[in-house]
Design an enzyme around this catalytic site. Structure first.
Site, PDB file in Angstrom:
ATOM      1  N   SER A 182       0.795  -1.225   0.000  1.00 31.62           N
ATOM      2  CA  SER A 182       0.000   0.000   0.000  1.00 31.62           C
ATOM      3  C   SER A 182       0.825   1.272   0.000  1.00 31.62           C
ATOM      4  O   SER A 182       0.364   2.306  -0.475  1.00 31.62           O
ATOM      5  CB  SER A 182      -0.946   0.007   1.203  1.00 31.62           C
ATOM      6  N   HIS A 210      -5.211  -3.768  -2.746  1.00 28.90           N
ATOM      7  CA  HIS A 210      -4.826  -2.796  -3.770  1.00 28.90           C
ATOM      8  C   HIS A 210      -4.599  -3.428  -5.144  1.00 28.90           C
ATOM      9  O   HIS A 210      -4.166  -2.732  -6.072  1.00 28.90           O
ATOM     10  CB  HIS A 210      -3.569  -2.048  -3.328  1.00 28.90           C
ATOM     11  N   LYS A 242     -11.812   0.151  -2.404  1.00 27.71           N
ATOM     12  CA  LYS A 242     -10.753   0.774  -3.197  1.00 27.71           C
ATOM     13  C   LYS A 242     -11.176   0.757  -4.668  1.00 27.71           C
ATOM     14  O   LYS A 242     -11.946   1.589  -5.082  1.00 27.71           O
ATOM     15  CB  LYS A 242      -9.431   0.082  -2.915  1.00 27.71           C
TER      16      LYS A 242
END
Length: 394
Positions: A182, A210, A242
Protein backbone atom coordinates in the site's frame (compact mmCIF):
# COMPACT_ATOMS: atom_id res chain seq x y z
CA UNK A 1 4.81 5.85 43.83
CA UNK A 2 1.43 6.90 42.34
CA UNK A 3 -0.04 4.86 39.51
CA UNK A 4 0.51 6.50 36.05
CA UNK A 5 -2.64 8.03 34.57
CA UNK A 6 -3.47 6.75 31.10
CA UNK A 7 -4.91 9.91 29.54
CA UNK A 8 -1.99 11.98 30.80
CA UNK A 9 0.46 9.54 29.25
CA UNK A 10 -1.46 9.65 25.97
CA UNK A 11 -1.33 13.44 25.99
CA UNK A 12 2.46 13.35 26.40
CA UNK A 13 2.81 10.91 23.51
CA UNK A 14 0.57 13.07 21.32
CA UNK A 15 2.60 16.18 22.15
CA UNK A 16 5.82 14.36 21.29
CA UNK A 17 4.44 13.35 17.93
CA UNK A 18 3.33 16.92 17.21
CA UNK A 19 6.78 18.25 18.13
CA UNK A 20 8.36 15.79 15.68
CA UNK A 21 5.96 17.00 12.95
CA UNK A 22 4.48 13.53 12.71
CA UNK A 23 1.01 14.29 14.03
CA UNK A 24 -1.91 13.16 11.88
CA UNK A 25 -4.79 15.52 11.11
CA UNK A 26 -8.31 14.98 9.84
CA UNK A 27 -9.39 16.70 6.65
CA UNK A 28 -13.10 17.15 6.00
CA UNK A 29 -14.13 16.81 2.37
CA UNK A 30 -17.27 18.81 1.70
CA UNK A 31 -17.87 17.37 -1.76
CA UNK A 32 -16.29 14.95 -4.20
CA UNK A 33 -16.62 15.15 -7.97
CA UNK A 34 -14.58 12.53 -9.79
CA UNK A 35 -10.91 13.29 -9.04
CA UNK A 36 -11.84 16.70 -7.60
CA UNK A 37 -12.61 17.38 -3.94
CA UNK A 38 -13.77 20.46 -2.09
CA UNK A 39 -11.99 21.13 1.19
CA UNK A 40 -11.98 24.27 3.31
CA UNK A 41 -13.71 26.17 0.55
CA UNK A 42 -11.15 25.19 -2.11
CA UNK A 43 -11.50 22.91 -5.11
CA UNK A 44 -8.51 20.55 -5.24
CA UNK A 45 -7.40 17.96 -7.78
CA UNK A 46 -6.82 14.87 -5.65
CA UNK A 47 -4.01 12.37 -6.20
CA UNK A 48 -4.52 10.45 -2.95
CA UNK A 49 -7.70 8.42 -3.40
CA UNK A 50 -7.76 4.62 -3.69
CA UNK A 51 -10.78 4.74 -6.03
CA UNK A 52 -8.54 3.30 -8.73
CA UNK A 53 -11.25 2.59 -11.32
CA UNK A 54 -13.23 5.75 -10.64
CA UNK A 55 -16.33 3.77 -9.63
CA UNK A 56 -17.21 5.44 -6.33
CA UNK A 57 -19.60 7.90 -8.02
CA UNK A 58 -20.65 5.74 -10.95
CA UNK A 59 -24.36 6.27 -11.67
CA UNK A 60 -25.02 2.53 -11.87
CA UNK A 61 -23.61 1.98 -8.36
CA UNK A 62 -25.66 4.87 -7.02
CA UNK A 63 -28.81 3.51 -8.69
CA UNK A 64 -28.20 -0.01 -7.30
CA UNK A 65 -27.71 1.37 -3.79
CA UNK A 66 -30.86 3.52 -4.00
CA UNK A 67 -32.98 0.68 -5.36
CA UNK A 68 -31.86 -1.71 -2.63
CA UNK A 69 -32.32 0.92 0.08
CA UNK A 70 -35.84 1.60 -1.16
CA UNK A 71 -36.59 -2.12 -0.97
CA UNK A 72 -34.81 -3.12 2.24
CA UNK A 73 -33.96 0.07 4.14
CA UNK A 74 -30.50 0.99 5.35
CA UNK A 75 -29.09 -1.08 8.20
CA UNK A 76 -29.10 -4.89 8.20
CA UNK A 77 -30.14 -4.81 11.85
CA UNK A 78 -28.16 -7.82 12.99
CA UNK A 79 -25.09 -9.98 12.61
CA UNK A 80 -24.99 -12.29 9.61
CA UNK A 81 -25.58 -15.36 11.77
CA UNK A 82 -28.66 -13.94 13.48
CA UNK A 83 -30.92 -12.38 10.85
CA UNK A 84 -28.66 -9.83 9.13
CA UNK A 85 -27.64 -11.93 6.12
CA UNK A 86 -29.79 -10.64 3.27
CA UNK A 87 -30.17 -11.77 -0.32
CA UNK A 88 -27.89 -8.95 -1.49
CA UNK A 89 -25.11 -10.24 0.77
CA UNK A 90 -25.51 -13.76 -0.58
CA UNK A 91 -25.53 -12.56 -4.19
CA UNK A 92 -22.40 -10.47 -3.65
CA UNK A 93 -20.55 -13.39 -2.06
CA UNK A 94 -21.42 -15.57 -5.05
CA UNK A 95 -20.20 -12.91 -7.48
CA UNK A 96 -16.93 -12.43 -5.61
CA UNK A 97 -16.27 -16.18 -5.45
CA UNK A 98 -16.86 -16.57 -9.18
CA UNK A 99 -14.68 -13.56 -10.03
CA UNK A 100 -11.73 -14.75 -7.97
CA UNK A 101 -12.08 -18.42 -8.97
CA UNK A 102 -12.90 -19.68 -5.47
CA UNK A 103 -15.61 -21.98 -4.18
CA UNK A 104 -16.98 -19.51 -1.66
CA UNK A 105 -16.56 -16.01 -0.27
CA UNK A 106 -17.44 -14.44 3.07
CA UNK A 107 -18.19 -10.75 3.64
CA UNK A 108 -16.64 -8.68 6.42
CA UNK A 109 -17.35 -5.08 7.41
CA UNK A 110 -13.76 -3.91 6.76
CA UNK A 111 -10.47 -5.29 5.51
CA UNK A 112 -9.01 -4.86 8.98
CA UNK A 113 -11.74 -7.04 10.45
CA UNK A 114 -11.33 -9.60 7.68
CA UNK A 115 -7.63 -10.06 8.37
CA UNK A 116 -8.00 -10.06 12.15
CA UNK A 117 -10.80 -12.62 12.02
CA UNK A 118 -9.14 -14.88 9.47
CA UNK A 119 -5.85 -15.08 11.32
CA UNK A 120 -7.52 -15.51 14.70
CA UNK A 121 -9.52 -18.41 13.25
CA UNK A 122 -6.60 -20.10 11.49
CA UNK A 123 -3.74 -19.63 13.94
CA UNK A 124 -3.15 -20.79 17.50
CA UNK A 125 -0.39 -20.47 20.05
CA UNK A 126 2.60 -22.47 18.91
CA UNK A 127 1.85 -21.89 15.23
CA UNK A 128 4.15 -19.89 12.96
CA UNK A 129 3.12 -16.82 10.96
CA UNK A 130 5.70 -15.47 8.51
CA UNK A 131 5.11 -12.01 7.03
CA UNK A 132 6.72 -9.41 4.80
CA UNK A 133 8.03 -6.49 6.85
CA UNK A 134 5.97 -4.05 4.77
CA UNK A 135 2.66 -5.84 5.21
CA UNK A 136 -0.36 -3.78 6.18
CA UNK A 137 -0.83 -3.22 9.90
CA UNK A 138 -3.94 -5.45 10.06
CA UNK A 139 -1.97 -8.51 8.93
CA UNK A 140 0.61 -7.90 11.63
CA UNK A 141 -2.05 -7.20 14.25
CA UNK A 142 -3.96 -10.32 13.25
CA UNK A 143 -0.93 -12.54 13.81
CA UNK A 144 -0.18 -10.95 17.17
CA UNK A 145 -3.80 -11.28 18.29
CA UNK A 146 -3.81 -14.97 17.39
CA UNK A 147 -0.93 -15.74 19.74
CA UNK A 148 1.11 -17.37 16.97
CA UNK A 149 4.86 -16.84 16.69
CA UNK A 150 5.20 -13.89 14.27
CA UNK A 151 8.36 -13.77 12.15
CA UNK A 152 8.95 -11.00 9.62
CA UNK A 153 11.20 -11.17 6.58
CA UNK A 154 12.92 -8.44 4.59
CA UNK A 155 10.61 -6.90 2.02
CA UNK A 156 9.98 -9.19 -0.97
CA UNK A 157 12.92 -11.42 0.00
CA UNK A 158 11.80 -14.99 -0.68
CA UNK A 159 15.05 -16.49 0.63
CA UNK A 160 14.55 -14.66 3.93
CA UNK A 161 10.97 -15.96 4.10
CA UNK A 162 12.29 -19.49 3.56
CA UNK A 163 14.74 -19.12 6.43
CA UNK A 164 11.93 -18.01 8.73
CA UNK A 165 9.78 -20.99 7.76
CA UNK A 166 12.62 -23.45 8.18
CA UNK A 167 13.38 -22.03 11.62
CA UNK A 168 10.35 -23.88 13.00
CA UNK A 169 9.70 -26.80 10.62
CA UNK A 170 7.32 -28.66 12.96
CA UNK A 171 4.80 -25.84 13.47
CA UNK A 172 1.64 -25.23 11.45
CA UNK A 173 2.62 -22.26 9.28
CA UNK A 174 0.87 -19.40 7.51
CA UNK A 175 2.78 -17.09 5.16
CA UNK A 176 0.89 -13.82 4.68
CA UNK A 177 1.70 -11.02 2.26
CA UNK A 178 0.14 -8.01 0.63
CA UNK A 179 -0.43 -8.54 -3.07
CA UNK A 180 0.28 -4.88 -3.84
CA UNK A 181 2.04 -3.00 -1.04
CA UNK A 182 0.00 0.00 0.00
CA UNK A 183 2.84 2.46 0.61
CA UNK A 184 5.42 1.27 -1.95
CA UNK A 185 3.07 0.21 -4.74
CA UNK A 186 5.16 -2.78 -5.79
CA UNK A 187 3.79 -6.29 -6.28
CA UNK A 188 4.79 -9.20 -4.07
CA UNK A 189 6.76 -12.08 -5.67
CA UNK A 190 3.68 -14.28 -5.44
CA UNK A 191 4.80 -17.09 -7.76
CA UNK A 192 7.99 -17.58 -5.78
CA UNK A 193 6.18 -17.38 -2.46
CA UNK A 194 3.62 -19.93 -3.63
CA UNK A 195 6.40 -22.32 -4.66
CA UNK A 196 8.05 -21.81 -1.26
CA UNK A 197 4.81 -22.60 0.54
CA UNK A 198 4.41 -25.80 -1.48
CA UNK A 199 7.92 -26.94 -0.52
CA UNK A 200 7.50 -26.05 3.14
CA UNK A 201 3.86 -27.18 3.50
CA UNK A 202 2.81 -23.70 4.59
CA UNK A 203 -0.50 -21.98 3.80
CA UNK A 204 -0.28 -18.84 1.66
CA UNK A 205 -2.58 -15.90 2.41
CA UNK A 206 -2.69 -12.83 0.14
CA UNK A 207 -4.21 -9.48 1.06
CA UNK A 208 -5.19 -8.10 -2.35
CA UNK A 209 -6.76 -4.83 -1.19
CA UNK A 210 -4.83 -2.80 -3.77
CA UNK A 211 -4.72 -5.38 -6.56
CA UNK A 212 -8.35 -6.45 -6.97
CA UNK A 213 -10.01 -4.69 -9.88
CA UNK A 214 -6.72 -3.32 -11.20
CA UNK A 215 -4.49 -6.30 -12.01
CA UNK A 216 -5.04 -9.62 -13.76
CA UNK A 217 -7.49 -10.89 -16.35
CA UNK A 218 -10.87 -9.21 -15.83
CA UNK A 219 -9.35 -7.36 -12.89
CA UNK A 220 -9.33 -10.47 -10.70
CA UNK A 221 -6.25 -9.16 -8.86
CA UNK A 222 -2.58 -9.78 -8.18
CA UNK A 223 -3.05 -13.52 -7.67
CA UNK A 224 -4.60 -13.86 -11.12
CA UNK A 225 -1.90 -11.52 -12.49
CA UNK A 226 0.70 -13.99 -11.17
CA UNK A 227 -1.10 -16.92 -12.83
CA UNK A 228 -1.86 -18.64 -9.52
CA UNK A 229 -4.97 -20.61 -8.67
CA UNK A 230 -7.01 -21.26 -5.54
CA UNK A 231 -4.91 -24.28 -4.62
CA UNK A 232 -1.73 -22.23 -4.65
CA UNK A 233 -3.27 -19.29 -2.76
CA UNK A 234 -5.90 -20.92 -0.53
CA UNK A 235 -6.65 -17.77 1.51
CA UNK A 236 -7.47 -14.59 -0.41
CA UNK A 237 -8.64 -11.36 1.18
CA UNK A 238 -9.59 -8.19 -0.66
CA UNK A 239 -11.52 -5.02 0.00
CA UNK A 240 -14.53 -3.41 -1.64
CA UNK A 241 -13.60 0.17 -0.78
CA UNK A 242 -10.75 0.77 -3.20
CA UNK A 243 -11.04 -0.17 -6.88
CA UNK A 244 -14.69 -1.16 -6.39
CA UNK A 245 -15.59 2.22 -4.93
CA UNK A 246 -17.76 0.89 -2.09
CA UNK A 247 -16.91 -0.35 1.42
CA UNK A 248 -16.32 -3.63 3.18
CA UNK A 249 -14.18 -6.67 2.45
CA UNK A 250 -14.26 -10.40 1.86
CA UNK A 251 -12.27 -13.58 2.22
CA UNK A 252 -12.47 -16.13 -0.57
CA UNK A 253 -11.35 -19.74 -0.65
CA UNK A 254 -12.54 -23.31 -0.33
CA UNK A 255 -15.87 -24.27 1.18
CA UNK A 256 -13.94 -25.68 4.12
CA UNK A 257 -12.18 -22.36 4.75
CA UNK A 258 -15.41 -20.36 4.63
CA UNK A 259 -17.26 -22.85 6.83
CA UNK A 260 -14.43 -22.61 9.34
CA UNK A 261 -14.39 -18.80 9.32
CA UNK A 262 -18.14 -18.76 9.82
CA UNK A 263 -17.65 -20.76 13.01
CA UNK A 264 -14.47 -19.20 14.42
CA UNK A 265 -13.80 -15.72 12.96
CA UNK A 266 -14.89 -13.52 15.85
CA UNK A 267 -14.85 -10.31 13.78
CA UNK A 268 -17.45 -11.93 11.50
CA UNK A 269 -19.59 -13.57 14.15
CA UNK A 270 -19.90 -10.67 16.55
CA UNK A 271 -20.55 -7.68 14.32
CA UNK A 272 -23.48 -6.28 12.40
CA UNK A 273 -23.63 -7.16 8.71
CA UNK A 274 -22.94 -4.37 6.23
CA UNK A 275 -26.01 -2.54 4.86
CA UNK A 276 -27.62 -4.68 2.16
CA UNK A 277 -27.85 -1.63 -0.12
CA UNK A 278 -24.07 -1.32 0.02
CA UNK A 279 -23.76 -4.99 -0.95
CA UNK A 280 -26.01 -4.31 -3.94
CA UNK A 281 -23.78 -1.42 -5.04
CA UNK A 282 -20.66 -3.56 -4.61
CA UNK A 283 -22.15 -6.34 -6.73
CA UNK A 284 -22.76 -3.83 -9.50
CA UNK A 285 -19.18 -2.63 -9.12
CA UNK A 286 -17.91 -6.19 -9.54
CA UNK A 287 -19.83 -6.48 -12.82
CA UNK A 288 -18.45 -3.18 -14.10
CA UNK A 289 -14.89 -4.00 -13.05
CA UNK A 290 -15.05 -7.30 -14.90
CA UNK A 291 -16.74 -5.98 -18.03
CA UNK A 292 -15.14 -2.58 -18.57
CA UNK A 293 -11.49 -3.32 -19.30
CA UNK A 294 -11.15 0.18 -20.72
CA UNK A 295 -10.90 1.56 -17.19
CA UNK A 296 -7.84 -0.56 -16.49
CA UNK A 297 -6.35 0.30 -19.86
CA UNK A 298 -6.83 4.02 -19.23
CA UNK A 299 -5.29 3.71 -15.77
CA UNK A 300 -2.30 1.83 -17.19
CA UNK A 301 -1.76 4.59 -19.73
CA UNK A 302 -1.86 7.27 -17.03
CA UNK A 303 0.64 5.32 -14.92
CA UNK A 304 3.03 5.10 -17.87
CA UNK A 305 2.61 8.79 -18.63
CA UNK A 306 3.36 9.76 -15.03
CA UNK A 307 6.37 7.48 -14.71
CA UNK A 308 7.82 8.66 -18.00
CA UNK A 309 7.42 12.30 -17.01
CA UNK A 310 8.74 11.75 -13.48
CA UNK A 311 11.78 9.94 -14.82
CA UNK A 312 12.52 12.76 -17.27
CA UNK A 313 12.34 15.22 -14.37
CA UNK A 314 14.68 13.10 -12.25
CA UNK A 315 12.12 12.77 -9.48
CA UNK A 316 12.85 10.24 -6.68
CA UNK A 317 10.39 7.72 -8.06
CA UNK A 318 10.01 4.34 -6.35
CA UNK A 319 9.91 1.17 -8.50
CA UNK A 320 6.14 0.72 -8.80
CA UNK A 321 4.06 -0.07 -11.87
CA UNK A 322 0.70 0.06 -10.11
CA UNK A 323 -1.63 2.98 -9.40
CA UNK A 324 0.41 3.76 -6.28
CA UNK A 325 3.34 5.97 -7.30
CA UNK A 326 5.38 7.12 -4.29
CA UNK A 327 8.07 9.78 -4.44
CA UNK A 328 10.61 8.99 -1.74
CA UNK A 329 11.80 12.18 -0.03
CA UNK A 330 13.31 10.71 3.14
CA UNK A 331 12.81 13.55 5.61
CA UNK A 332 9.33 13.87 7.12
CA UNK A 333 9.50 17.66 7.21
CA UNK A 334 10.46 17.84 3.54
CA UNK A 335 7.56 15.56 2.59
CA UNK A 336 5.14 17.69 4.59
CA UNK A 337 6.37 20.91 3.02
CA UNK A 338 6.11 19.40 -0.47
CA UNK A 339 2.51 18.36 0.23
CA UNK A 340 1.65 21.88 1.42
CA UNK A 341 3.29 23.43 -1.64
CA UNK A 342 1.28 21.21 -3.96
CA UNK A 343 -1.93 22.10 -2.13
CA UNK A 344 -1.13 25.76 -2.64
CA UNK A 345 -1.12 24.94 -6.37
CA UNK A 346 -4.54 23.25 -6.11
CA UNK A 347 -3.32 19.65 -5.86
CA UNK A 348 -4.05 17.30 -2.96
CA UNK A 349 -1.17 14.87 -2.44
CA UNK A 350 -0.68 13.46 1.04
CA UNK A 351 2.69 13.20 2.79
CA UNK A 352 3.20 9.77 4.35
CA UNK A 353 5.49 9.91 7.39
CA UNK A 354 6.63 7.60 10.18
CA UNK A 355 5.30 5.53 11.84
CA UNK A 356 3.25 4.61 8.75
CA UNK A 357 6.56 4.16 6.90
CA UNK A 358 10.02 3.55 8.40
CA UNK A 359 12.15 6.39 9.68
CA UNK A 360 13.94 8.18 6.86
CA UNK A 361 11.43 6.97 4.24
CA UNK A 362 8.81 9.74 4.26
CA UNK A 363 7.22 10.20 0.87
CA UNK A 364 4.51 11.69 -1.26
CA UNK A 365 2.09 8.86 -1.95
CA UNK A 366 0.64 9.69 -5.35
CA UNK A 367 -2.25 7.56 -6.56
CA UNK A 368 -3.70 7.63 -10.04
CA UNK A 369 -7.21 6.61 -11.02
CA UNK A 370 -9.22 6.03 -14.16
CA UNK A 371 -11.10 9.23 -13.27
CA UNK A 372 -7.97 11.27 -13.99
CA UNK A 373 -7.16 12.64 -17.43
CA UNK A 374 -3.81 13.10 -19.15
CA UNK A 375 -4.05 16.83 -18.55
CA UNK A 376 -4.36 16.15 -14.81
CA UNK A 377 -1.18 14.08 -14.84
CA UNK A 378 0.64 16.79 -16.78
CA UNK A 379 -0.50 19.41 -14.28
CA UNK A 380 0.84 17.30 -11.42
CA UNK A 381 4.18 16.80 -13.16
CA UNK A 382 4.50 20.53 -13.83
CA UNK A 383 3.84 21.28 -10.15
CA UNK A 384 6.33 18.64 -9.01
CA UNK A 385 8.99 20.01 -11.34
CA UNK A 386 8.68 23.40 -9.67
CA UNK A 387 9.40 21.87 -6.25
CA UNK A 388 12.87 20.67 -7.35
CA UNK A 389 12.38 17.31 -5.65
CA UNK A 390 15.11 15.78 -7.77
CA UNK A 391 17.50 17.32 -5.25
CA UNK A 392 15.78 15.59 -2.30
CA UNK A 393 18.21 13.74 0.00
CA UNK A 394 17.05 10.11 0.33
Amino acid sequence: MPRPELLARLAVQTAERAQARLQRHLRTIARADGPWVESQGRRLLAFCTNDYLGLAQHPQLIAALKEAADADGVGSGSAHLICGHRREHAALEEALAEWTGRERALLFSTGYMANLGTMQALLQRGDLCVQDKLNHACLLDGAQLSGADLKRYRHADVDAAERQLRGNPDACALLATDGVFSMDGDIAPLRELAALCRRERATLMVDDAHGLGVLGDNGAGSVAHAGLNAGEVPVLMATLGKALGCSGAFVAGSAGLIDGLTQFARTYIYTTAMPPALAAAARRAVALARQESGRREKLAGLIQRFRRGATELGLPLMPSHTAIQPLLLGDAGRALEASKALEAKGLLVVAIRPPTVPQGQARLRITLTAAHEETHVDRLLEALAALRLADAPV
